[in-house]
Design an enzyme around this catalytic site. Structure first.
Site, PDB file in Angstrom:
ATOM      1  N   ASN A  25      48.333  46.152  49.314  1.00 26.83           N
ATOM      2  CA  ASN A  25      48.729  47.334  48.549  1.00 26.83           C
ATOM      3  C   ASN A  25      47.740  48.452  48.883  1.00 26.83           C
ATOM      4  OD1 ASN A  25      49.361  49.280  46.702  1.00 26.83           O
ATOM      5  ND2 ASN A  25      48.857  48.053  44.884  1.00 26.83           N
ATOM      6  N   LYS A  71      47.836  51.512  48.055  1.00 31.43           N
ATOM      7  CA  LYS A  71      47.680  52.500  46.976  1.00 31.43           C
ATOM      8  C   LYS A  71      47.738  53.918  47.551  1.00 31.43           C
ATOM      9  CE  LYS A  71      45.369  48.971  44.277  1.00 31.43           C
ATOM     10  NZ  LYS A  71      44.364  48.608  43.256  1.00 31.43           N
ATOM     11  N   HIS A 123      52.844  47.934  38.479  1.00 25.51           N
ATOM     12  CA  HIS A 123      51.408  47.799  38.734  1.00 25.51           C
ATOM     13  C   HIS A 123      50.627  48.358  37.547  1.00 25.51           C
ATOM     14  CE1 HIS A 123      47.465  48.184  40.529  1.00 25.51           C
ATOM     15  NE2 HIS A 123      47.867  47.331  41.439  1.00 25.51           N
ATOM     16  N   GLU A 150      48.056  50.095  37.380  1.00 21.93           N
ATOM     17  CA  GLU A 150      47.644  51.497  37.494  1.00 21.93           C
ATOM     18  C   GLU A 150      48.769  52.413  37.025  1.00 21.93           C
ATOM     19  OE1 GLU A 150      46.384  51.160  41.547  1.00 21.93           O
ATOM     20  OE2 GLU A 150      44.652  49.997  40.892  1.00 21.93           O
ATOM     21  N   GLU A 157      47.917  40.175  38.008  1.00 23.90           N
ATOM     22  CA  GLU A 157      46.765  41.024  38.322  1.00 23.90           C
ATOM     23  C   GLU A 157      46.018  41.369  37.037  1.00 23.90           C
ATOM     24  OE1 GLU A 157      47.417  43.080  42.407  1.00 23.90           O
ATOM     25  OE2 GLU A 157      47.972  44.432  40.798  1.00 23.90           O
ATOM     26  N   GLY A 206      39.747  46.203  41.584  1.00 24.00           N
ATOM     27  CA  GLY A 206      38.811  47.191  42.092  1.00 24.00           C
ATOM     28  C   GLY A 206      37.406  47.065  41.513  1.00 24.00           C
ATOM     29  N   SER A 252      40.516  42.004  43.260  1.00 24.45           N
ATOM     30  CA  SER A 252      39.301  41.713  44.036  1.00 24.45           C
ATOM     31  C   SER A 252      39.447  40.490  44.938  1.00 24.45           C
ATOM     32  CB  SER A 252      38.086  41.575  43.106  1.00 24.45           C
ATOM     33  OG  SER A 252      37.859  42.795  42.419  1.00 24.45           O
TER      34      SER A 252
END
Ligand code: 13P
Length: 255
Positions: free
Chosen positions: A12, A14, A98, A100, A170, A176, A215
């Site tokens: 991904n 991003k 996702h 985010e 996730e 991250g 991660s």
């Protein structure tokens, strides 16, 4: 992971990369995984690079995923991109829900469901993301949160449709941060997800691929993949280097 399922690794990317950079990275990934026979591999560039990357990867082993889509096929929806348009651009799958998007853009469970069903109609594989925040984990609400996201995302799907999805666990606190879930933490949630899918269809549950994301690195993917219900990885930062993403695919596929 279980033998019955084929590992799947998706990078991904991003919000990163010009068209030229994305095509170059995709080319390096394709070349790097050329000898990998026992895993599915995808990359998810930004919308602007999807078509060029898909053209470059055409007829090769690496497929292209988008990072989001809308649920309507066409009309007055300024700024949105439909699943049919993604298929037209060469995408085979689309990442949906996702964290985010959920956290920064207010994406709701109901929207994830509409998007996933629209993606299926257009022939795309939805990669549906679920995951808890650190506050939810600390409050002992992890499984409840996953259950709510999962049930909402999979609502009103037929058994045949369920059989075409991919799920990604996730944990938000692992994205991250350099702090991945332990294999045991991942396995607990992956097993929970598979059991929930089994309540709809045991046959689908045995087949559905559940990816771990958060991660993932070349040096932790083997231990994660050694867990029975971890079927692959959704990789963020480490997929921006072809070298580390290819190492993740090779390490993960050989468990
Ligand atoms: P990182 O691998 O950078 O933690 O990101 C994970 C992720 O969000 C993949 O979708």
């Amino acid at each position: 992971m279980a033998q019955a399922r084929r590992p799947f690794f998706c990078g991904n990317w991003k919000l990163n990369g010009s068209i030229a950079e994305s095509v170059a990275l995709a080319t390096d990934v394709r070349n790097g995984v050329a000898t990998v026979r026992d895993a599915d591999v995808a990359v998810a560039p930004s919308f602007t690079a999807l078509h060029a990357v898909a053209k470059r990867l055409e007829d090769g082993p690496v497929s292209v995923a988008a990072q989001d889509c809308f649920w309507e096929e066409k009309g007055a929806f300024t700024g949105e991109v439909s699943p049919g348009q993604l298929a037209d651009a060469g995408c085979k799958s689309v990442i949906l829900g996702h964290s985010e998007r959920r956290q920064l853009l207010g994406e709701l469970d109901a929207a994830v469901n509409l998007k996933a069903r629209a993606a299926l109609k257009a022939g795309l594989t939805p990669i549906i993301c679920v995951g808890e925040t650190l506050a939810e984990r600390d409050a002992g609400e992890t499984l409840g949160r996953i259950l709510a996201q999962l049930d909402a995302a999979l609502a009103d799907m037929s058994e045949a449709e369920l059989g075409r999805i991919v799920i990604a666990y996730e944990p938000v606190w692992a994205i991250g941060t350099g702090r991945n879930a332990t294999p045991a933490q991942a396995q607990e949630v992956h097993r929970f997800i598979r059991t929930r899918v089994a309540s709809r269809s045991a046959a689908v549950a045995a087949k559905v691929r559940i990816l771990y994301g958060g991660s993932v690195k070349p040096d932790n993917i083997r231990a994660l993949m050694a867990e029975e219900d971890v079927d692959g990885g959704l990789v963020g930062g480490a997929s921006l280097s072809a070298d580390s993403f290819v190492r993740i695919v090779k390490e993960g596929a050989s468990v």
